[in-house]
Structure formats: C-alpha cells, structure tokens
Design an enzyme around this catalytic site. Structure first.
Site, mmCIF file in Angstrom:
data_model
loop_
_atom_site.group_PDB
_atom_site.id
_atom_site.type_symbol
_atom_site.label_atom_id
_atom_site.label_comp_id
_atom_site.label_asym_id
_atom_site.label_seq_id
_atom_site.Cartn_x
_atom_site.Cartn_y
_atom_site.Cartn_z
ATOM 1 C CE LYS A 205 -14.622 -56.039 -5.552
ATOM 2 N NZ LYS A 205 -15.410 -54.892 -5.979
ATOM 3 C CD GLU A 211 -0.649 -49.599 -0.518
ATOM 4 O OE1 GLU A 211 -1.180 -50.562 -1.124
ATOM 5 O OE2 GLU A 211 -0.569 -48.457 -1.014
ATOM 6 N N GLY A 266 -15.426 -51.618 -2.818
ATOM 7 C CA GLY A 266 -14.630 -51.573 -1.588
ATOM 8 C C GLY A 266 -15.175 -50.584 -0.571
ATOM 9 N NE ARG A 267 -16.200 -45.346 -4.116
ATOM 10 C CZ ARG A 267 -15.645 -45.883 -5.181
ATOM 11 N NH1 ARG A 267 -14.562 -46.646 -5.039
ATOM 12 N NH2 ARG A 267 -16.132 -45.691 -6.378
ATOM 13 C CD GLU A 352 -11.471 -45.262 -3.839
ATOM 14 O OE1 GLU A 352 -10.302 -45.083 -3.466
ATOM 15 O OE2 GLU A 352 -12.100 -46.305 -3.578
ATOM 16 C CG HIS A 383 -10.421 -25.067 20.824
ATOM 17 N ND1 HIS A 383 -10.402 -23.943 21.614
ATOM 18 C CD2 HIS A 383 -11.562 -25.747 21.167
ATOM 19 C CE1 HIS A 383 -11.442 -23.949 22.434
ATOM 20 N NE2 HIS A 383 -12.171 -25.029 22.170
ATOM 21 C CE LYS A 511 -4.465 -49.150 -6.017
ATOM 22 N NZ LYS A 511 -5.620 -50.025 -6.144
HETATM 23 O O1 F6P Z 1 -6.738 -47.925 -4.121
HETATM 24 C C1 F6P Z 1 -8.093 -47.789 -3.903
HETATM 25 C C2 F6P Z 1 -8.747 -49.096 -3.608
HETATM 26 O O2 F6P Z 1 -8.881 -49.831 -4.762
HETATM 27 C C3 F6P Z 1 -10.085 -48.872 -2.943
HETATM 28 O O3 F6P Z 1 -11.094 -48.655 -3.827
HETATM 29 C C4 F6P Z 1 -10.231 -50.097 -2.117
HETATM 30 O O4 F6P Z 1 -11.164 -49.905 -1.105
HETATM 31 C C5 F6P Z 1 -8.821 -50.270 -1.608
HETATM 32 O O5 F6P Z 1 -8.006 -49.868 -2.683
HETATM 33 C C6 F6P Z 1 -8.462 -51.652 -1.147
HETATM 34 O O6 F6P Z 1 -8.619 -52.601 -2.157
HETATM 35 P P1 F6P Z 1 -8.598 -54.148 -1.816
HETATM 36 O O7 F6P Z 1 -9.735 -54.446 -0.922
HETATM 37 O O8 F6P Z 1 -8.722 -54.842 -3.147
HETATM 38 O O9 F6P Z 1 -7.281 -54.454 -1.151
#
Ligand code: F6P
Length: 547
Positions: A205, A211, A266-267, A352, A383, A511
C-alpha cells in the site's frame, strides 16, 4: 474513569462474573433449548456458541452493552464512509470493495463505487490476459508462475486464500509468496523459476515497506541477471499500491499499477487489488464469488437484529471470556486442512486491530482489550499443545472450524477428522471427574493404590469454552463469508472497547529503530547511545562477522 465501565450494562455484567466462574457450562444445558437458542446458520456456516459460560441473562446484558455503546450507529457509520479511523482521519471501507449490490458509498461526498468498479474491471482484463496467454513475458513466452512480494496485510490474505481454495485452482498458474527479508525465502522461490515465465506482483500500500522493497529489488536484479534489459520489467512486474510516485520510481508503469485507497486498511485489503494473486491463481469468477460471500455476510451484519447476528455472537463470547472473565488468549483451530493459514491470518487481523491500550480520546483504558490470537490445524495441535488446553491452569477459549464436506474427499478420512473435532469440544466442556476416572481404571484392572495415585493427573476439569463453526463446504463464497464474519467481530469488539481498531501506530517505533540501526551494522560502528544490552548485542554481532 472510562465511560464504558460506567455504563449500566457493564456494571450489571461485573455483577455476573462470580456466578459465571462458579457455574459449570454443562449445567446450562439443563435448558433443553440451549443449543437452538445459541446456534444459528448464516451463509452456509453453522455457528454454535452454546459451549460458553454465558447464561440467558448474561447474554441479554452483553447485547445491552453493545446497544449502550451505540453499536448499531457506529456500524452504520462504518458502512456509510464516515471517518471512523479517528487517528488517521480516514474512512474504513473494505465493505465497499465487495459491495456487489453496487449501491453508492460516499467518502467525503464522493461516491467511491465507480472507482472500485473501474479497478475491478482492470483486474479482470489483466487476469484474463495472463491466464489466457495474451499477456506474455519479455521473450514472448506464456506466464506460468506468479510471485507475490508483500508482507502483513499485503501477503497474509492472498497467501491464506490461495491455500484454502487450492481445490478450485485449474493449474494454469503456479503461485508463490515472498514476505520475509531473510534471504532464504526469496532465494528458495526464485531457484525453481524460469525468468521468462514469471510475473512479480509487488504488493505494498505504501510502497515504502523495507522488507517488500528489498525483496522486489532482489527479484528485479535476478531478472536483469538473466540477460534481460530494464525494458523487461514492464512485462514481468506489476504493482498494487496507493503510492504511484514510488511505484514509478521503481520502474513499474502506471498502466501496470493497480490502485488501492487510504480507506482500505492493509489487514482488510484482500478484497482490493491486493487480491490480484488470488484472481490470477483461481480465475476472476472465483474471486468474485469470494467478494459475494463477504458481501452476503455484510448484509447479515447490517440487517439482522443483534440477537441473531453472527458477528455479534462471536464478538460477545470473546468480550465476556476475555475482558470480564480474564481469559485473554484465544486459539483458532481449523479442522479443515485448506484453512492451514487461517489462524495466522486472523492473528494479524485481530491483534494489529485491537492490540491497543488507549481509547479513541487517547485515555488509558482500565480493561483488557485485544486477545492473543494463535493456533494451527486442530488435528496437529492435538498432538502438540492440546494438553495445555485440557489441563493447563490457564483457560484458553477456542474456535473450532470444520466442514460437513471435505474439500478433497478421500475414503474414510473426513469422518475421522470430524470425530476429533466433536470429541475435543465435548472433552473441553465436559471434562472427566475422579469418579469416572476411577470407574474407567478399575474396569481396566488397575490396582486401587495405582488408581488413587493417578486420579489427580487424569482429571480433566472441563468447563473450557469453545465456539464451533461448521461450514457446509469450503467454497470461495463460504470463505468470503467466514473472513467477513471475523472482520466484523473485530469491529464490534473495538467499538465496545472504545478503541481505534483501524490504525497500527504500535508497529512504527521498531521500524524506525531498525532503519537507524542498519547503517551501524553495515559500517561496523555501533553508537553508544543504545541501552547497554542492545549495544553489547550489536557489538557482538559486528565483531563475530569480522572474525
Ligand atoms: O507493519 C505493519 C503494516 O503496516 C501492516 O499494517 C501492513 O499490512 C503491512 O505493514 C504492509 O504494509 P504495506 O502494504 O504498506 O507494504
């Protein structure tokens, strides 16, 4: 003093805690109608909450609390595009993304349905082009593999859904996911792929997530290293983002970028173009079925009275078990192999959203909010950690999820699977007492001295709450409804707790610190303004790498 705790229904519920803790759940079934009262069927999902320490009066008070928290008004505010994400001053409209009724939804006076439908159409055209071989790689070869690069909400939804609906895939496209910045994940995925036939979906987003950007750059380098020039990026990379500037800077064309909007968290985003890998893998029709299932659940949540409203029921069991009875952990236990990643998905969605400790005005809340969500496939869990669920001295409420029909029927398997589902929920509630253990061991011929020694170890106290969700069959439509059911549960809990469920400021500090620390690890110069432990650990890391 929190306004919520002053509400008459909250106070009434406080008075009911002792009775609830003293009353065996099993005794509530003295009411022969309990199962009928506390189970309902919605969108091919049977939800049973009868195995909870909730009697009729408590249930009415929980409903009353929701009303006193203006639940219905705040629900309508969400569906109507009001800025209910107060700290970011945004609307929260994942429901509009799956509004199959196409009625207008206004954000700040503008109907967002036309832009949603426009983007869905672009997705459909693109998906069909890739799947039918009209969209090809730089060298003219058909795309066979899609790699989604994203993390958190830009990964977990598509990862969970593609796994869950694998039986609906037609093998035209292989799907892969890369989220972790540990090099092993991307190295493993790329190892088996032919660069001429790969399509990367960079899903972010913000398009700034470290990452994702690192993995996207590595994928780009890998493509270039296979004797392609930079023009190949256009045929092998598409983006899903709301940050057009950053996407362009990466080298992905605007026409290959699918949009999302700031009113999609995002979620809660798998219904947007973040769902592109789902549509590429399953075909667009199945993606639409998923949207339809979620929309059907939205209609149920909006229109059914709170007394017979499935998301309400799910939320109220958690509210009672966690905030009032102090059981703050919750297990999600699918007895349906395709739902392997469902608990990981819900973990982000719930934790979250509701892992907050101040209310919407910024005042500290005096009660426990979001639960710790965890779990894995029920059978494997039996198990591993079920010992703790049955005899540990912390009570963990659990949601059991299974299906009437297996997604992959193999003779003799499904009944065995579901026998365990029913046995576990029964054992967790009913337990086994000393007399029954004694009778059982005596029948097996054990000496009475041994029996008396073993009894305390073999007693199961029972009285452990569970919800049961039984799907007719795990189809795209049912899965859409199931996910939406939990999304609304999260909203309801956030509303009653009076917290903002739609921001995530708690992920920012780590972060920022990681960004500051990275150059120190790269240069080997560890600053001395860290706390002592962190500085020494970093120094150890740097020294070990030098030696
Ligand atoms: O670090 C958490 C977060 O901001 C989430 O809320 C989100 O889903 C994820 O990182 C990825 O964010 P983006 O879609 O901006 O890369």
């Amino acid at each position: 003093m929190s306004a919520v705790t002053q509400l008459p229904a909250w106070q009434a519920l406080q008075q009911r805690i002792e009775t609830a803790l003293e009353t065996p759940i099993l005794s509530l079934f003295d009411d022969p109608e309990r199962f009928d009262k506390y189970s309902l069927k919605v969108q091919n999902i049977l939800l049973d909450i009868s195995k909870n320490p909730i009697d009729d009066d408590t249930f009415q008070q929980l409903l009353e609390l929701a009303r006193q928290c203006d639940l219905e008004k705040r629900r309508d505010a969400m569906f109507n595009g009001e800025h209910i994400n107060v700290t970011e001053d945004r609307a929260v409209l994942h429901t509009a993304l799956r509004n199959r009724g196409h009625s207008p939804v206004y954000v700040d006076g503008e109907d967002v349905m036309p832009i949603i439908e426009h983007e869905l159409k672009r997705m459909r055209v693109f998906v069909n082009a890739v799947r039918k071989g009209r969209w090809r790689g730089h060298s003219g070869k058909r795309i066979t593999d899609v790699v989604n690069i994203g993390i958190g909400g830009s990964d977990l939804g598509p990862r969970m859904v593609t796994q869950a609906l694998k039986p609906y895939a037609d093998d035209q496209i292989n799907i892969h996911f890369v989220s972790n910045v540990d090099g092993m994940e991307i190295a493993n995925v790329l190892k088996g792929l032919n660069p001429e036939r790969v399509l990367f979906v960079v899903a972010s987003k913000t398009f700034t997530t470290s990452e994702t950007m690192t993995n996207a750059q590595t994928a780009r380098n890998w493509l270039m290293a296979s004797s392609f020039d930079s023009r190949a990026v256009a045929q092998h990379f598409v983006a899903v983002s709301s940050n057009a500037v950053a996407v362009k800077a990466f080298g992905i064309k605007l026409e290959n970028t699918f949009q999302m909007w700031d009113w999609v968290g995002g979620r809660f985003s798998l219904w947007s173009a973040i769902g592109l890998p789902i549509a590429l893998y399953l075909g667009f029709k199945q993606f639409e079925e998923l949207l339809q299932g979620a929309h059907d659940m939205d209609l149920h949540f909006r229109n059914e009275p709170l007394e017979r409203n499935a998301p309400m029921w799910l939320a109220l069991t958690t509210l009672w078990n966690s905030t009032f009875l102090g059981r703050h952990s919750q297990a999600i236990l699918p007895y349906d192999w395709p739902l392997k990643k469902f608990s990981a998905y819900l973990q982000q969605a719930e934790m979250e959203s509701n892992g907050k400790s101040v209310d919407r005005n910024g005042d500290i809340v005096p009660y426990t909010t979001g639960s710790i969500i965890w779990g894995q496939l029920g059978i494997d869990g039996q198990h591993a950690f079920y010992q703790y669920l049955h005899q540990g001295n912390t009570i963990v409420p659990a949601d059991f999820i299974g299906s009437v029909e297996s997604s992959t029927p193999v003779a003799g398997h499904h009944e065995k699977l579901m026998a365990n589902f029913f046995a576990q929920t029964e054992a967790l509630m009913c337990g086994i007492n000393a007399d029954d253990v004694r009778r059982d061991l005596t029948a097996k011929g054990m000496s009475s001295a041994n029996i008396e020694r073993l009894i305390p170890h073999k007693i199961h106290q029972g009285n452990r709450p569970t919800n049961s969700l039984i799907l007719d069959h795990l189809s795209p439509r049912t899965l859409g409804a199931l996910i939406a059911l939990y999304e609304h549960k999260i909203f309801i809990l956030g509303t009653i707790w009076d917290i903002c469920s739609f921001d995530q400021w708690g992920v920012e500090l780590g972060k920022t610190l990681a960004q500051n620390i990275l150059p120190e690890l790269q240069s080997g110069d560890v600053r001395d303004d860290h706390d002592d432990s962190t500085r020494n650990l970093m120094q150890y890391f740097v020294d070990q790498r030098k030696s």
